[in-house]
Design an enzyme around this catalytic site. Structure first.
Site, PDB file in Angstrom:
ATOM      1  N   LYS A  36       0.830  -1.212   0.000  1.00 57.56           N
ATOM      2  CA  LYS A  36       0.000   0.000   0.000  1.00 57.56           C
ATOM      3  C   LYS A  36       0.866   1.264   0.000  1.00 57.56           C
ATOM      4  CE  LYS A  36      -2.165  -1.008   3.851  1.00 57.56           C
ATOM      5  NZ  LYS A  36      -1.520  -2.294   4.218  1.00 57.56           N
ATOM      6  N   ARG A  69      -9.541   1.104   8.898  1.00 57.90           N
ATOM      7  CA  ARG A  69      -9.158  -0.264   9.207  1.00 57.90           C
ATOM      8  C   ARG A  69     -10.237  -0.992   9.987  1.00 57.90           C
ATOM      9  NH1 ARG A  69      -3.178   0.477   8.865  1.00 57.90           N
ATOM     10  NH2 ARG A  69      -2.167  -1.492   9.245  1.00 57.90           N
ATOM     11  N   ARG A  82      12.044  -5.555   4.431  1.00 52.00           N
ATOM     12  CA  ARG A  82      11.907  -4.185   3.935  1.00 52.00           C
ATOM     13  C   ARG A  82      12.563  -3.141   4.850  1.00 52.00           C
ATOM     14  NH1 ARG A  82       5.395  -2.963   4.703  1.00 52.00           N
ATOM     15  NH2 ARG A  82       5.471  -2.722   6.960  1.00 52.00           N
ATOM     16  N   ARG A 107      11.381  -0.930  10.552  1.00 53.75           N
ATOM     17  CA  ARG A 107      10.343  -0.715  11.561  1.00 53.75           C
ATOM     18  C   ARG A 107      10.405  -1.754  12.668  1.00 53.75           C
ATOM     19  NH1 ARG A 107       4.842   0.099   8.349  1.00 53.75           N
ATOM     20  NH2 ARG A 107       4.146  -1.263  10.015  1.00 53.75           N
ATOM     21  N   ARG A 113      -0.303  -8.786  13.143  1.00 53.52           N
ATOM     22  CA  ARG A 113      -0.845  -7.745  12.247  1.00 53.52           C
ATOM     23  C   ARG A 113      -1.718  -8.366  11.166  1.00 53.52           C
ATOM     24  NH1 ARG A 113       4.614  -5.067  10.757  1.00 53.52           N
ATOM     25  NH2 ARG A 113       3.406  -3.987   9.162  1.00 53.52           N
TER      26      ARG A 113
HETATM   27  P1  ADP Z   1       0.970  -2.028   7.804  1.00 53.78           P
HETATM   28  O1  ADP Z   1      -0.138  -1.727   6.825  1.00 53.78           O
HETATM   29  O2  ADP Z   1       2.172  -2.566   7.110  1.00 53.78           O
HETATM   30  O3  ADP Z   1       0.542  -2.870   8.953  1.00 53.78           O
HETATM   31  P2  ADP Z   1       0.980   0.696   8.930  1.00 53.78           P
HETATM   32  O4  ADP Z   1       2.174   1.560   8.901  1.00 53.78           O
HETATM   33  O5  ADP Z   1      -0.183   1.087   8.097  1.00 53.78           O
HETATM   34  O6  ADP Z   1       1.527  -0.728   8.467  1.00 53.78           O
HETATM   35  O7  ADP Z   1       0.465   0.488  10.427  1.00 53.78           O
HETATM   36  C1  ADP Z   1       1.323   0.158  11.494  1.00 53.78           C
HETATM   37  C2  ADP Z   1       0.528   0.010  12.787  1.00 53.78           C
HETATM   38  O8  ADP Z   1      -0.109   1.264  13.103  1.00 53.78           O
HETATM   39  C3  ADP Z   1      -0.604  -0.998  12.746  1.00 53.78           C
HETATM   40  O9  ADP Z   1      -0.168  -2.315  13.018  1.00 53.78           O
HETATM   41  C4  ADP Z   1      -1.532  -0.445  13.840  1.00 53.78           C
HETATM   42  O10 ADP Z   1      -1.069  -0.767  15.124  1.00 53.78           O
HETATM   43  C5  ADP Z   1      -1.400   1.057  13.675  1.00 53.78           C
HETATM   44  N1  ADP Z   1      -2.425   1.621  12.751  1.00 53.78           N
HETATM   45  C6  ADP Z   1      -2.198   2.211  11.553  1.00 53.78           C
HETATM   46  N2  ADP Z   1      -3.348   2.627  10.994  1.00 53.78           N
HETATM   47  C7  ADP Z   1      -4.340   2.290  11.861  1.00 53.78           C
HETATM   48  C8  ADP Z   1      -5.752   2.430  11.858  1.00 53.78           C
HETATM   49  N3  ADP Z   1      -6.403   3.009  10.837  1.00 53.78           N
HETATM   50  N4  ADP Z   1      -6.446   1.954  12.932  1.00 53.78           N
HETATM   51  C9  ADP Z   1      -5.823   1.369  13.966  1.00 53.78           C
HETATM   52  N5  ADP Z   1      -4.488   1.196  14.025  1.00 53.78           N
HETATM   53  C10 ADP Z   1      -3.752   1.647  12.993  1.00 53.78           C
END
Ligand code: ADP
Length: 228
Positions: free
Chosen positions: A22, A97, A136, A170, A181
């Site tokens: 994404k 999400r 990554r 990360r 996740r």
């Molecule tokens: P990825 O899509 O690779 O899991 P992100 O950088 O989008 O990585 O998200 C990292 C973390 O941030 C998630 O595992 C979650 O804990 C938190 N997070 C991100 N966006 C949201 C969201 N919309 N709602 C709840 N938690 C979120």
């Protein structure tokens, strides 16, 4: 409303499990279409780094691979959407999400006379995600993404985009956290695919192939959606 036709700025949503690409695709769309990438993950990591109240509450949940509470994420997104650069249109990467977040987004957009132009689901095999994620890393200066196996910079250790020489990984990209996740994705986020499908906004794309091919597919969807 004053009766004039308002061309609302495009709003695109990217759905897909962690590792689906994404962020990579959002950055490519940002460059190609002049849209702003809004990653709630990046916004939350910034809040953690700054030590804000929201960041303090979010950190433990993020480290464990769970979802941060809807209230925190919605408040962070609402503030970011109100910044002037978002007027050119946004690509939401990692938001919504949960169903609660999707409903909050509808309300936020309606307040601005906007709507969702397209929700794109990046379809991938879960099994491949752990390899993708654990390899990554990004440029610490500009955030450009790289991968040990799939996308090295042309000069090892130097960012192709900005010349930066500090790369970072990360904390939640460890294999055991990735499993949590993925679980959170399937339990709480995957149902949104049906939610956007019911609204007639969903397009699914095969995101297991070449980054450039996927970007071309995404570009075509964005062009059609924003020309409406
Ligand atoms: P990825 O899509 O690779 O899991 P992100 O950088 O989008 O990585 O998200 C990292 C973390 O941030 C998630 O595992 C979650 O804990 C938190 N997070 C991100 N966006 C949201 C969201 N919309 N709602 C709840 N938690 C979120």
């Amino acid at each position: 409303m004053d009766g004039q036709t308002i061309t609302a700025a495009p709003v695109l949503i990217l759905l897909g499990p962690p590792g689906a690409g994404k962020g990579t695709q959002a950055r490519m769309l940002e460059e190609k279409f002049g849209l702003v990438q809004l990653s709630t993950g990046d916004l939350l990591r910034a809040a953690v780094a700054q030590g804000t109240e929201a960041g303090k509450q979010a950190k433990a949940v993020m480290d464990a691979g769970g979802l941060v509470s809807d209230d925190i994420v919605i408040a962070i997104l609402r503030d970011r959407l109100a910044e002037p650069d978002c007027a050119q249109g946004v690509i939401l990467d990692g938001f919504p999400r949960t169903t609660v977040q999707a409903q909050a987004l509808d309300t936020l957009l309606a307040e601005n006379g906007q709507r969702i132009d397209a929700a794109i689901s990046l379809e991938v095999d879960d099994a491949a995600m752990v390899t993708r994620i654990s390899g990554r890393y990004t440029c610490a200066a500009c955030g450009e993404g790289y991968h040990d196996d799939f996308k090295q910079p042309s000069q090892p250790g130097t960012c192709d985009k900005c010349g930066g020489t500090q790369m970072k990984r990360r904390a939640d990209d460890k294999a055991e956290t990735v499993a949590s996740r993925l679980e959170a994705y399937h339990a709480q986020t995957a149902p949104l695919i049906g939610y956007f499908d019911d609204k007639g906004a969903l397009t699914r794309i095969d995101a297991m192939g070449d980054i450039g091919d996927i970007a071309a597919d995404m570009g075509a969807i964005v062009k059609t959606a924003t020309a409406r």
